[in-house]
Design a protein around this motif. Structure first.
Motif, PDB file in Angstrom:
ATOM      1  N   ALA A  71     -21.989   1.150   1.561  1.00  0.00           N
ATOM      2  CA  ALA A  71     -22.206   0.287   0.401  1.00  0.00           C
ATOM      3  C   ALA A  71     -23.648   0.418  -0.041  1.00  0.00           C
ATOM      4  N   ASN A  74     -24.451  -4.394  -3.923  1.00  0.00           N
ATOM      5  CA  ASN A  74     -23.168  -5.090  -3.789  1.00  0.00           C
ATOM      6  C   ASN A  74     -21.973  -4.182  -4.054  1.00  0.00           C
ATOM      7  N   PHE A  75     -22.236  -2.875  -4.134  1.00  0.00           N
ATOM      8  CA  PHE A  75     -21.166  -1.942  -4.478  1.00  0.00           C
ATOM      9  C   PHE A  75     -20.715  -1.151  -3.262  1.00  0.00           C
ATOM     10  N   ARG A  76     -19.417  -1.136  -3.040  1.00  0.00           N
ATOM     11  CA  ARG A  76     -18.848  -0.357  -1.938  1.00  0.00           C
ATOM     12  C   ARG A  76     -18.302   0.954  -2.478  1.00  0.00           C
ATOM     13  N   ILE A 110     -19.087   7.509  -6.993  1.00  0.00           N
ATOM     14  CA  ILE A 110     -18.234   6.487  -6.384  1.00  0.00           C
ATOM     15  C   ILE A 110     -17.692   6.988  -5.043  1.00  0.00           C
ATOM     16  N   GLU A 153     -25.130   1.816 -11.442  1.00  0.00           N
ATOM     17  CA  GLU A 153     -24.449   0.672 -10.824  1.00  0.00           C
ATOM     18  C   GLU A 153     -23.278   0.214 -11.689  1.00  0.00           C
ATOM     19  N   ARG A 154     -23.466   0.244 -13.007  1.00  0.00           N
ATOM     20  CA  ARG A 154     -22.433  -0.255 -13.916  1.00  0.00           C
ATOM     21  C   ARG A 154     -21.425   0.819 -14.309  1.00  0.00           C
TER      22      ARG A 154
END
Length: 201
Positions: A71, A74-76, A110, A153-154
């Motif tokens: 991660a 806050n992104f996995r 991702i 991130e987005r």
């Protein structure tokens, strides 16, 4: 946590310094020796080859698919159970224009297939695709760090920002060593060896 490394370094600052020094040197050799010229653009095998070449003197896992969940903030990233399927799907993605190429880049981010060094190797991989498919590369020195990190991130939800950001930095200096080396330097600037680094779950 200090990653196990070939130099048996146990200090995080020392490891970060050696990792940067060695992998920058290897990244420059990729360009100088034209090692990417004969391999296909946009395939995971190519990204593996880039990663292995850059980091094989630092980490034993260079070029190997990660065996832990990761991660960042806050992104996995893609869970292990879906990682291979994600990579297989990325290999099948179209890449005939700028938008398609960036979409492929976002999906690879991702997936985040390696334990360390994903961002640096994947940006070289991206430029390799752009060079081969549309005769452009990114002049990474024109990409603001904070804008880039926020856009990435987005990007899994909305990729417009990262497309606009990278499109504005495109150059046709595809064989320019200075542009390439600025990109390598910027890669380490983006990574920063800060809290934005990936964390093992």
């Amino acid at each position: 946590m200090i990653l196990e490394n070939r130099m048996n370094i146990t200090d995080s600052a020392e490891l970060a310094y050696e990792e940067e020094r060695i992998s920058k040197k290897k990244a420059a050799q990729l360009f100088d020796n034209k090692l990417l010229d004969s391999i296909p653009a946009g395939k995971f095998d190519t990204l593996q080859a880039i990663h292995k070449y850059m980091f094989e003197d630092v980490f034993g896992f260079a070029g190997e698919i990660r065996t832990v969940n990761l991660a960042k903030s806050n992104f996995r990233f893609a869970p292990l159970m879906y990682l291979q399927a994600a990579l297989d799907n990325i290999d099948k993605m179209p890449q005939s224009n700028f938008d398609e190429i960036v979409e492929e880049y976002v999906e690879m981010n991702i997936a985040h297939p390696f334990r360390e060094g994903n961002g640096r190797s994947t940006r070289i991989w991206l430029d390799h695709i752009l060079k081969n498919e549309i005769g452009k590369v990114v002049d990474w020195s024109k990409v603001d760090k904070e804008d880039y990190l926020l856009a990435m991130e987005r990007s899994p939800i909305k990729d417009v920002e990262i497309k606009v950001l990278l499109k504005g930095a495109l150059t046709d200096e595809i064989n320019g060593r200075e542009v390439y080396m600025k990109g390598i330097d910027q890669s380490y600037y983006y990574e920063g060896f800060t809290a934005f680094k990936t964390e093992e779950l």
